[in-house]
Each structure stands twice: as C-alpha cells, then as structure tokens.
Design a protein around this motif. Structure first.
Motif, PDB file in Angstrom:
ATOM      1  N   LYS A 211       0.827  -1.210   0.000  1.00 49.68           N
ATOM      2  CA  LYS A 211       0.000   0.000   0.000  1.00 49.68           C
ATOM      3  C   LYS A 211       0.864   1.263   0.000  1.00 49.68           C
TER       4      LYS A 211
ATOM      5  N   GLU B 127     -10.315  -0.692  -1.545  1.00 51.39           N
ATOM      6  CA  GLU B 127     -10.303   0.292  -2.622  1.00 51.39           C
ATOM      7  C   GLU B 127      -9.164   0.023  -3.600  1.00 51.39           C
ATOM      8  N   ASP B 128      -8.155  -0.691  -3.143  1.00 48.41           N
ATOM      9  CA  ASP B 128      -7.005  -1.027  -3.992  1.00 48.41           C
ATOM     10  C   ASP B 128      -6.764  -2.528  -3.877  1.00 48.41           C
TER      11      ASP B 128
ATOM     12  N   LEU C 194      -0.385  -5.479  -6.083  1.00 49.38           N
ATOM     13  CA  LEU C 194      -1.567  -4.666  -6.332  1.00 49.38           C
ATOM     14  C   LEU C 194      -2.154  -5.046  -7.685  1.00 49.38           C
TER      15      LEU C 194
ATOM     16  N   ARG D 245      -3.874  -3.459  -9.808  1.00 52.71           N
ATOM     17  CA  ARG D 245      -3.743  -2.462 -10.883  1.00 52.71           C
ATOM     18  C   ARG D 245      -2.357  -2.473 -11.527  1.00 52.71           C
TER      19      ARG D 245
END
Length: 303
Positions: free
Chosen positions: A141, A165-166, A283, A285
């Motif tokens: 994070k 959210e991530d 992550l 993304r």
C-alpha cells in the motif's frame, strides 16, 4: 500419427512419481485428486502402459513407468524452455523489482526463483525486504515493494481480491497446515488437547501483523478465552528456541513440527491443526506491468 492430447497428463505422471501419492500431487498441482487420477488414466490409455501399481503403502511406479519417467521430465523441461525462449524473444525486460520476503527462504523457494529470474532476465535488478507476513500488505500500500510472499488462511484469499479500494492480485503457491508444538515432556499435556485446553497453557506470542496471531485470533474469537502469552517473538528461529527451552506453546508449520519432534523431542498436538496458504501478492492495478507479469509467469512454472 499418434500424439498425446494433453501435456497436463505428463505433468500429472511426473508429479505423482515424485510425490509418491495422488493426494500430495494434487496439492502440488492445485488440482483435485479425481482430476489427477483422470490425467493418469488418460496417459495410461494413450500409451497402453500401466504406470503405477497400488500397494499397501501407496502408489509404486511400475517398471515401464520408471523407464518413461526421465523422458517425461525432459518433455516438461523442453516445454518450460520453449516458454522462456518465447517470452525472451518478445522483448527484453528491465527494471528494479522489489520483493517482500517472509519465513525461511527454502520454504518460499526464494533462491530458485531469483536464480531463474536472473538467468532469464539479467536486466531485472532485484531488491529484497524481509519481514513478517502482515508487513507485506502494508508495504504494498505504501509502494515500498512491488510484490511479496504472504501467509494467510484459505478463507482470506477471496476478500483480498475485492474487499478494498485497492484490491490485490493473489497467486496461491501452496497449501499447508500449522500444528501446535510444545516443550519436551509436554506430549501428555497437548497430544489430544482441544483448543480450550490448549488455551490454559502458556503460549509464546507473536506480533499482531504475523500470520500466527491472525490465525489464532480466528480460533479464539473471545478475548477472554485467548491463551496467556508469557513471551513474544517476531522471528521463527527465536520462537523454536523458546519452545525448546520449555517456555510455552506455539504454532509451527507442519513440516517443521515433525522435524522438531524427531530431532529434539518436542511435543506436537495431534488433535487440532490450522490450514494455511502461501501466496504471492501484488496490487491488482499493477499486475500487467512487464516485470510483474513475467514474475507471475515464472512462479507459475516454479511451483
């Protein structure tokens, strides 16, 4: 011309031969036992050869199967080399890759993975940061690492991919279990004890971000029922030394628990265990970045 319809049949054959049982092979391949058995049956029918014999001690590779094993291993090695060459020809990958590591390097196969990454992508520079399992998510994070090894319970996997959210991209590498171990001479105290009985004995605690603490918190949900902690450590080697010194109980990976029992006479509880998973996380993304994508491909080949 005759041909084998599925490389997975050969992979199942080699894995069962190495592991000595369908159940262990299924764990390694992350498949069900019926799926592995189906692949063995398929290969046996295609070759016309009996690959294994059933014995009271489990599966034993047949004479014909043993004769084919090295050739099957060469096929798998050739396929891995083909994939590596194809990836390399698609473009050289470079950059720094920051990895969060946990527990002992042998368990996570760190040396093997880094050696392959270096051999296949010499332009990738790796940087390692070591900590306990819970550190990995925090470091991700904060953008302190690009990916890392993570320990959790099986029921934690799904929320990691959506419940934030991530969200994270998670690759499960292995299933295993934690056992409760105790000092020499405590076998009669813990061998058949359940969780409430174990809570009455002294325990060696670990930080809240560690997998030991997270797994035990799910078992002892009521704070008033939780075990009394007489010491606290953040390194597995220190924890084992404290158990050997007679201080208290702790969770320990099943393979290490068996070794400690055989080598040092430590007590092991046979009545309860805690299922767990070793994962590699990043992550979501960022999973399509060239370096991360290649590392996930490499891990898929290595486990």
């Amino acid at each position: 011309m005759d041909r084998f319809s599925n490389i997975n049949s050969i992979l199942a054959f080699v894995t069962v031969a190495r592991e000595g049982s369908v159940s262990r092979a299924a764990d390694v391949l992350n498949l069900t036992q019926p799926a592995v058995s189906h692949q063995l049956k398929r290969l046996s029918e295609e070759t016309g050869i009996v690959l294994f014999h059933r014995t009271p001690k489990g599966l034993q590779i047949s004479h014909d199967g043993a004769a084919l094993l090295s050739k099957a291993e060469h096929i798998l090695e050739a396929m891995s080399e083909f994939r590596r060459s194809a990836r390399q020809r698609s473009g050289r990958i470079s950059g720094k890759f920051r990895i969060g590591t946990i527990v002992d390097p042998e368990f996570i196969r760190l040396g093997r993975i880094l050696a392959r990454l270096r051999a296949e992508h010499p332009d990738i520079e790796t940087e390692l940061t070591h900590g306990v399992s819970g550190d990995i998510l925090t470091w991700l994070k904060r953008d302190q690492i690009d990916a890392g090894f993570y320990l959790c319970g099986p029921d934690d996997l799904a929320p990691m991919g959506v419940d934030s959210e991530d969200p994270l991209h998670v690759m499960k590498l292995a299933d295993f279990s934690y056992r409760v171990i105790g000092p020499v001479g405590w076998q009669h105290k813990i061998e058949n004890a359940d969780w409430p009985e174990l809570a009455k004995l002294p325990w060696i605690g670990t930080p809240e971000r560690s997998v030991h603490h997270r797994l035990l918190s799910k078992i002892y949900t009521d704070p008033s029922d939780r075990p009394g902690v007489v010491a606290r450590v953040d390194q597995e080697a220190s924890m084992l030394e404290m158990v050997r010194s007679g201080i208290g109980l702790s969770l320990c990976r099943d393979s290490i628990a068996l070794h400690q029992k055989q080598s040092f006479g430590l007590a092991v509880c046979n009545a309860v265990f805690v299922p767990a998973c070793l994962c590699f996380v990043a992550l979501d993304r960022r999973k399509e970045s060239p370096v991360l994508s290649e590392v996930f491909n490499l891990l898929q080949d290595s486990w």
